[in-house]
Design a protein around this motif. Structure first.
Motif, PDB file in Angstrom:
ATOM      1  N   ARG A 152       0.919  -1.027   0.156  1.00  0.00           N
ATOM      2  CA  ARG A 152       0.696  -0.235  -0.180  1.00  0.00           C
ATOM      3  C   ARG A 152       0.918   1.481   0.235  1.00  0.00           C
ATOM      4  N   GLY A 153       0.653   2.646  -1.175  1.00  0.00           N
ATOM      5  CA  GLY A 153       1.135   3.229  -0.809  1.00  0.00           C
ATOM      6  C   GLY A 153       3.022   3.021  -1.294  1.00  0.00           C
ATOM      7  N   VAL A 154       3.085   2.099  -1.903  1.00  0.00           N
ATOM      8  CA  VAL A 154       4.596   2.186  -2.375  1.00  0.00           C
ATOM      9  C   VAL A 154       4.392   2.845  -4.154  1.00  0.00           C
ATOM     10  N   LYS A 155       6.010   3.340  -4.210  1.00  0.00           N
ATOM     11  CA  LYS A 155       6.596   4.195  -5.051  1.00  0.00           C
ATOM     12  C   LYS A 155       7.065   3.301  -5.951  1.00  0.00           C
ATOM     13  N   ASP A 156       6.379   3.821  -7.436  1.00  0.00           N
ATOM     14  CA  ASP A 156       7.852   3.684  -8.350  1.00  0.00           C
ATOM     15  C   ASP A 156       6.965   1.725  -9.454  1.00  0.00           C
ATOM     16  N   LEU A 157       6.075   1.479  -8.722  1.00  0.00           N
ATOM     17  CA  LEU A 157       5.990   0.792  -8.847  1.00  0.00           C
ATOM     18  C   LEU A 157       5.255   0.915 -10.209  1.00  0.00           C
ATOM     19  N   ASN A 158       5.297  -0.735 -11.192  1.00  0.00           N
ATOM     20  CA  ASN A 158       5.359  -0.285 -12.525  1.00  0.00           C
ATOM     21  C   ASN A 158       3.647  -1.307 -12.347  1.00  0.00           C
ATOM     22  N   GLU A 159       2.250  -0.917 -12.166  1.00  0.00           N
ATOM     23  CA  GLU A 159       1.379  -1.719 -11.993  1.00  0.00           C
ATOM     24  C   GLU A 159       0.808  -3.145 -13.523  1.00  0.00           C
ATOM     25  N   HIS A 160       1.083  -2.167 -14.376  1.00  0.00           N
ATOM     26  CA  HIS A 160       0.414  -3.211 -14.895  1.00  0.00           C
ATOM     27  C   HIS A 160       1.595  -4.548 -15.786  1.00  0.00           C
ATOM     28  N   LYS A 161       3.054  -4.317 -15.179  1.00  0.00           N
ATOM     29  CA  LYS A 161       3.779  -5.343 -15.038  1.00  0.00           C
ATOM     30  C   LYS A 161       3.649  -6.380 -14.148  1.00  0.00           C
ATOM     31  N   LEU A 162       3.205  -5.270 -13.010  1.00  0.00           N
ATOM     32  CA  LEU A 162       2.373  -6.684 -12.007  1.00  0.00           C
ATOM     33  C   LEU A 162       1.359  -7.625 -12.145  1.00  0.00           C
ATOM     34  N   CYS A 163       0.720  -6.342 -12.887  1.00  0.00           N
ATOM     35  CA  CYS A 163      -0.051  -7.625 -13.003  1.00  0.00           C
ATOM     36  C   CYS A 163      -0.206  -8.776 -14.156  1.00  0.00           C
ATOM     37  N   GLN A 164       0.682  -8.564 -14.922  1.00  0.00           N
ATOM     38  CA  GLN A 164       0.933  -9.498 -15.582  1.00  0.00           C
ATOM     39  C   GLN A 164       2.070 -10.795 -15.003  1.00  0.00           C
ATOM     40  N   ALA A 165       2.741  -9.937 -13.888  1.00  0.00           N
ATOM     41  CA  ALA A 165       3.459 -10.779 -13.247  1.00  0.00           C
ATOM     42  C   ALA A 165       2.101 -12.004 -12.230  1.00  0.00           C
ATOM     43  N   LEU A 166       2.114 -11.551 -11.757  1.00  0.00           N
ATOM     44  CA  LEU A 166       0.433 -12.038 -11.543  1.00  0.00           C
ATOM     45  C   LEU A 166      -0.369 -12.948 -11.624  1.00  0.00           C
ATOM     46  N   GLN A 167      -1.213 -12.176 -12.614  1.00  0.00           N
ATOM     47  CA  GLN A 167      -1.544 -13.030 -14.250  1.00  0.00           C
ATOM     48  C   GLN A 167      -0.527 -14.222 -14.130  1.00  0.00           C
ATOM     49  N   TYR A 168       0.302 -14.979 -14.372  1.00  0.00           N
ATOM     50  CA  TYR A 168       1.359 -15.777 -14.835  1.00  0.00           C
ATOM     51  C   TYR A 168       1.648 -16.668 -13.803  1.00  0.00           C
ATOM     52  N   ALA A 169       1.588 -16.319 -12.809  1.00  0.00           N
ATOM     53  CA  ALA A 169       1.883 -17.270 -11.323  1.00  0.00           C
ATOM     54  C   ALA A 169       0.566 -18.107 -11.255  1.00  0.00           C
ATOM     55  N   CYS A 170      -0.691 -17.146 -11.430  1.00  0.00           N
ATOM     56  CA  CYS A 170      -1.359 -17.561 -11.141  1.00  0.00           C
ATOM     57  C   CYS A 170      -2.462 -18.961 -12.375  1.00  0.00           C
ATOM     58  N   ARG A 171      -1.634 -18.837 -13.318  1.00  0.00           N
ATOM     59  CA  ARG A 171      -2.108 -19.351 -14.757  1.00  0.00           C
ATOM     60  C   ARG A 171      -2.529 -21.152 -14.382  1.00  0.00           C
ATOM     61  N   ARG A 172      -3.058 -21.495 -15.535  1.00  0.00           N
ATOM     62  CA  ARG A 172      -3.851 -22.775 -14.968  1.00  0.00           C
ATOM     63  C   ARG A 172      -2.508 -24.055 -14.953  1.00  0.00           C
ATOM     64  N   SER A 173      -1.363 -23.717 -15.783  1.00  0.00           N
ATOM     65  CA  SER A 173      -0.103 -24.668 -15.708  1.00  0.00           C
ATOM     66  C   SER A 173       0.830 -24.207 -14.833  1.00  0.00           C
ATOM     67  N   ARG A 174      -0.062 -23.841 -13.303  1.00  0.00           N
ATOM     68  CA  ARG A 174       1.406 -23.623 -13.004  1.00  0.00           C
ATOM     69  C   ARG A 174       1.877 -24.246 -12.133  1.00  0.00           C
ATOM     70  N   PRO A 175       2.789 -24.774 -11.376  1.00  0.00           N
ATOM     71  CA  PRO A 175       3.642 -26.357 -10.572  1.00  0.00           C
ATOM     72  C   PRO A 175       2.169 -26.407  -9.236  1.00  0.00           C
ATOM     73  N   LYS A 176       2.646 -27.486  -8.802  1.00  0.00           N
ATOM     74  CA  LYS A 176       1.618 -27.493  -7.318  1.00  0.00           C
ATOM     75  C   LYS A 176       2.158 -26.546  -6.223  1.00  0.00           C
ATOM     76  N   GLY A 177       1.466 -26.082  -5.862  1.00  0.00           N
ATOM     77  CA  GLY A 177       2.282 -25.904  -4.956  1.00  0.00           C
ATOM     78  C   GLY A 177       2.510 -24.350  -4.701  1.00  0.00           C
ATOM     79  N   THR A 178       2.470 -23.907  -5.918  1.00  0.00           N
ATOM     80  CA  THR A 178       2.354 -21.912  -5.836  1.00  0.00           C
ATOM     81  C   THR A 178       1.649 -21.915  -6.585  1.00  0.00           C
ATOM     82  N   PRO A 179       1.272 -20.045  -6.430  1.00  0.00           N
ATOM     83  CA  PRO A 179       2.532 -19.560  -5.410  1.00  0.00           C
ATOM     84  C   PRO A 179       2.082 -19.300  -4.296  1.00  0.00           C
ATOM     85  N   ARG A 180       3.182 -19.055  -3.542  1.00  0.00           N
ATOM     86  CA  ARG A 180       3.056 -19.480  -1.502  1.00  0.00           C
ATOM     87  C   ARG A 180       2.591 -17.830  -1.596  1.00  0.00           C
ATOM     88  N   LEU A 181       2.676 -17.198  -2.143  1.00  0.00           N
ATOM     89  CA  LEU A 181       1.330 -15.946  -1.765  1.00  0.00           C
ATOM     90  C   LEU A 181      -0.379 -15.865  -2.277  1.00  0.00           C
TER      91      LEU A 181
END
Length: 480
Positions: A152-181
């Motif tokens: 919350r309230g972070v600086k210098d964060l590229n939200e578009h790249k963050l959304c891409q990283a989150l979507q990639y981490a939650c993809r259907r073909s992700r390894p079992k047990g990931t992401p830990r977040l």
């Protein structure tokens, strides 16, 4: 201080060590201390060092926003062989992401060498310089065990790249047990620090002057009044209206919340209005009738809810129903209920992060032992597009699609004629009902339209901006 002869010698000499040897006491005491204080405690003796470094619950929660090294704009100049290399100004091989994330990477590198980083499950980076590449590492690097992350309230964060990283981490073909977040705080404001609100007394004038004395006493009375006032109402369940200070959320967040549904929870939820595909009431309301009544056309298929409202002023509910805490104890709660600030202090469980004040996490025992007459914690999440022309920001009342179609309804049982005495929206933002406008006397004498306090500060209007603009166009046509 004289020693008590009745107590054993080992207790007299190592009273603190004996108390902290209880893992329950240590795990509930450590969250109130900063990481710096815990490490200083471990440096006092070998026994406390062994106790601190071999108890995983000690470093379960890490608040990096209090670390001075994380607040520096530039990392230390000396480079180490094992840690993150220092960032030198003018180095052509260093990217902007490396430069901005160097302080936090250096801290995480030192914690990794101390074998502490793997125990961190709740990580707060509020107000710091955080990059999307660093968050990607937290999501994918096995050396991190973060379950709840606060940005919350972070600086210098590229939200578009963050959304891409989150979507990639939650993809259907992700390894079992990931992401830990499992939980991410990012939409709400960061927690207020009482030390930031305190200001030093004015030093320009003499302490004996009337101005200085008055300023000091005003400051003391303000601090006393602030301390005596009740805390801010809890988001979503208690506080009604707009929940986030942002003017507008990026369109990428709606698709991100949809892709992470059931995997990662956020401090926001998707809007449940009947115009969205994810709504339980989709198809129950005629979209053509809403468009004909003047409702906004082109509402996205999915949208992040930014407002929390009570039941409709007409029917007392909503087409999609209420979001009630504890009515479903299944794992599908991830994505349905928002995370509540601040992050949990003694737990990394999502149920504890979502549980409203005064209620218990949903379980079979809590449902059986529910108190009779206890008021349910519930709310209705809506986005601005689903509240436009049907919500009053003055009294937080609103009218659902089944009770009120819009200001330009062609007629019928749900036409504006049936509710003309109830609501009249601001022409600019679609906010404020007729009662609130009448109280503030923001009415146009030409067309009868109203203006809210934000868009007009006059006490009484002879003509609104729309009528003035129309008269100007008429005059131009007459001249030319």
């Amino acid at each position: 201080m004289a020693k008590d002869p009745q107590l054993p010698t080992e207790i007299q000499q190592n009273a603190l060590f004996q108390v902290l040897s209880n893992s329950l006491v240590l795990s509930h005491t450590a969250p109130y201390l900063s990481c710096y204080d815990v490490l200083n405690l471990a440096a006092t003796s070998r026994g406390l060092r062994f106790l601190v470094y071999h108890t995983p619950q000690v470093f379960r929660r890490l608040d990096a926003s209090n670390i001075k090294a994380a607040q520096r704009a530039v990392a230390p100049r000396n480079s180490t062989r094992h840690g993150w290399p220092s960032v030198q100004v003018g180095d052509e091989n260093v990217t902007a992401e490396d430069f901005l994330s160097a302080p936090l990477r250096g801290i995480f590198s030192r914690l990794r060498r101390l074998d502490i980083l793997r125990d961190v499950q709740v990580l707060k980076l509020d107000g710091l310089s955080v990059t999307a590449d660093l968050i990607h590492d937290i999501l994918t690097d096995p050396s991190y065990s973060v379950r709840i992350l606060s940005l919350r309230g972070v600086k210098d964060l590229n939200e578009h790249k963050l959304c891409q990283a989150l979507q990639y981490a939650c993809r259907r073909s992700r390894p079992k047990g990931t992401p830990r977040l499992k939980g991410l705080y990012i939409f709400g404001p960061k927690d207020k620090n009482p030390s930031e609100d305190e200001e030093d007394p004015p030093r320009s004038s003499s302490p004996t002057s009337p101005a200085a004395v008055a300023a000091v006493w005003n400051m003391r009375s303000h601090a006393a009044l602030t301390a005596s006032l009740p805390e801010e109402p809890e988001t979503w369940y208690t506080r009604r209206g707009e929940q986030f200070p942002r003017a507008k959320l990026s369109a990428d967040w709606a698709s991100t919340l949809l892709a992470c549904e059931g995997v990662i929870a956020f401090d926001a939820v998707l809007c449940g209005g009947p115009r969205h595909y994810n709504s339980r009431a989709y198809g129950s309301v005629s979209i053509d009738a809403l468009n004909a009544a003047g409702s906004p056309v082109g509402v996205p298929h999915f949208n992040v809810a930014t407002h929390s409202v009570d039941g409709c002023a007409g029917c007392g509910s909503a087409p999609e129903g209420w979001t009630v805490w504890g009515e479903d104890s299944s794992s599908s709660d991830i994505g349905r209920f928002p995370l509540l600030a601040p992050p949990p202090l003694h737990s990394s469980n999502l149920s504890a992060a979502m549980c409203p004040t005064g209620h218990s996490p949903p379980s079979r025992l809590s449902c059986l032992s529910k108190k009779e007459g206890q008021e349910k914690a519930r709310f209705i999440p809506r986005c601005f597009d689903c509240l436009r022309d049907r919500y009053c920001s003055g009294c937080n009342r609103w009218w659902c699609e089944a009770c009120y179609l819009g200001a330009f309804s062609p007629g019928g049982s749900n036409s504006v004629a049936n509710l003309a005495h109830v609501t009249k929206s601001c022409w600019e933002c679609g906010m404020n009902c007729k009662e609130c406008i009448d109280i503030t006397q923001r009415m146009c004498k030409t067309c009868g339209g109203g203006y809210c306090l934000i868009h007009n500060e006059g006490s009484d209007l002879d003509a609104c901006d729309w009528c003035v603009g129309r008269s100007r166009v008429r005059r131009l046509r007459e001249l030319y």
